[in-house]
Every structure is written in structure tokens, then in C-alpha cells.
Design an enzyme around this catalytic site. Structure first.
Site, short mmCIF file in Angstrom:
data_model
loop_
_atom_site.label_atom_id
_atom_site.label_comp_id
_atom_site.label_asym_id
_atom_site.label_seq_id
_atom_site.Cartn_x
_atom_site.Cartn_y
_atom_site.Cartn_z
N GLY A 45 0.77 -1.24 0.00
CA GLY A 45 0.00 0.00 0.00
C GLY A 45 0.80 1.28 0.00
CD GLU A 100 1.12 0.47 7.04
OE1 GLU A 100 1.27 0.41 5.82
OE2 GLU A 100 0.95 -0.52 7.78
CG ASP A 101 -1.29 1.44 3.38
OD1 ASP A 101 -1.11 1.16 4.59
OD2 ASP A 101 -1.78 0.63 2.58
CG ASP A 104 -8.62 0.17 10.53
OD1 ASP A 104 -9.33 1.07 10.95
OD2 ASP A 104 -9.07 -0.93 10.16
CG PHE A 153 -12.48 -0.40 2.64
CD1 PHE A 153 -11.75 -1.09 3.60
CD2 PHE A 153 -12.14 -0.54 1.30
CE1 PHE A 153 -10.70 -1.91 3.24
CE2 PHE A 153 -11.10 -1.38 0.93
CZ PHE A 153 -10.37 -2.06 1.90
CG ASP A 160 -5.50 -3.59 -2.10
OD1 ASP A 160 -5.22 -3.22 -0.94
OD2 ASP A 160 -5.72 -4.77 -2.39
NE ARG A 166 -2.04 -2.91 -4.38
CZ ARG A 166 -2.12 -3.11 -3.06
NH1 ARG A 166 -2.10 -2.10 -2.24
NH2 ARG A 166 -2.23 -4.33 -2.57
#
Ligand code: 5GP
Length: 189
Positions: A45, A100-101, A104, A153, A160, A166
Site C-alpha cells: 500500500g 505506512e499507507d 486502522d 473503506f 486497494d 491502487r
């Protein structure tokens, strides 16, 4: 652009993302002044975020990647995570920024940071493009955050859903038809 049954509601435009990534690059260039940090991207990601970020750095940066996978359908426990591609640079005594993307529950990055700290970096900092602090399940301090987005989301700009979306230059919230959904936001393959 969206697959049948999917709708994508825009959340961040490419321009908003690029402006924020440039700001982060400025801040990181100041904070790491005099160092040659290692930027450690978490695949898949973070690949676009990391490649944009390093081009805003005003100091030399080394780049490496880790890839993680989780057992089972979701990351409900940090015991379910494993490294499938490890970083190859020696982290001993180095300044390391994990890129990091999206964070959560925080369980993945918490798990990874503990393992990286055991390799003796002089400094380990955590950077995420998107933070969803409302869903946190552990005590995790992020040093650098691009955007706080409470829920939804998200796809695009490296993020993705089943390896789709992506490539999108902006970030949007994915809405599903009645029979489909991300089931608690499961992560990488
Ligand atoms: P956690 O912080 O819950 O351990 O897991 C973070 C990972 O879950 C991210 O790296 C990403 O793979 C996945 N994830 C969490 N939220 C989202 C989201 O909104 N969109 C996408 N595409 N992945 C997400």
C-alpha cells in the site's frame, strides 16, 4: 472506473494529497537534518506514498521495504501477522522512518515497530499517510500523519480493495453492493 457494484466517493483529490506530501517532506527534511535516514516502506500500500515522499526530501535518504501478511481473514490479533519480505538494510544505529499507507486498529504497525526496535536503530519513527484513530485497538504513537480520516473503506493512491484501485491518483471511499464488503477491513494478501 469503479467495478460493477462498487461506487467510489471522492475523499482526497490528487492535489490535496500532493500538497500534504510536500509538507511532510519539508517537515521530515528539517527533523532529520544532518542524518541519512532509512525510509522503510510497508508493501504494497505505501509504494506510491513513499516514492512521492522521498522526492520531497532535501537530504540523502536510503529506501527499503518490508511486506507483511496476516493469517486468517482479519488482523484481530497481532499474533496473526508475519513478515513475507524483510528489509535488507542493517538498521543498527540508524534513523529509521517506517512509511505506512493507513493505520486502522494499529495492530500491524505496533507489531512491526516492536520487531524493528529489536534490531537496534538509533531512532525509529512512524509515518502514515492516513490515520483512523477512532478504530485504534492498541497504544500506538504516530510521529507523522498525512490525514486523519475517521472511517470508511478507502481506496486509491496505493490503497486497494482485492488489488483493485491502487492506481487511482486520488483517494475515495469505496461503497459496496448488498452482497459484498471488506469484512472488518482485512489487510494485505
Ligand atoms: P491495522 O492498523 O488495522 O493493523 O491495519 C492497517 C492495514 O489495514 C493497512 O495497512 C491496510 O492494508 C488495511 N486497511 C485498513 N483500513 C483500510 C482502508 O480504509 N482501505 C484499505 N485499502 N486498506 C485498509
Amino acid at each position: 472506473m469503479a467495478e460493477p457494484g462498487h461506487t467510489i466517493h471522492p475523499v482526497l483529490t490528487p492535489e490535496q494529497i500532493q500538497a500534504r506530501v510536500a509538507e511532510l517532506g519539508e517537515q521530515l527534511s528539517r527533523d532529520f537534518q544532518g542524518e541519512e535516514p532509512i525510509f522503510l516502506g510497508v508493501l504494497n500500500g505505501a509504494f506510491i506514498f513513499l516514492s512521492d515522499l522521498v522526492r520531497h526530501m532535501r537530504l540523502p535518504v536510503q529506501v527499503d521495504f518490508v511486506r507483511l501478511a496476516s493469517y486468517g481473514a482479519s488482523t484481530t490479533s497481532s499474533g496473526q501477522i508475519r513478515i513475507t519480505k524483510d528489509c535488507e538494510l542493517d538498521l543498527t544505529g540508524r534513523c529509521v522512518l517506517v512509511v505506512e499507507d493507513i493505520v486502522d486498529t494499529g495492530l500491524t504497525l505496533h507489531w512491526l515497530a516492536e520487531r524493528l526496535r529489536a534490531r537496534g536503530p538509533r531512532q525509529l519513527k512512524l509515518c502514515a499517510l492516513i490515520d483512523k484513530p477512532e478504530r485504534r485497538q492498541c497504544d500506538l504513537h504516530l510521529d507523522y500523519v498525512g490525514f486523519h480520516i475517521p472511517r470508511g473503506f478507502l481506496v486509491g493512491y496505493g490503497l486497494d480493495y482485492n488489488e483493485q484501485y491502487r492506481y487511482l491518483p486520488g483517494i475515495g471511499e469505496l461503497h459496496f453492493g448488498a452482497s459484498e464488503g471488506p469484512q472488518g477491513h482485512e489487510r494485505r494478501p
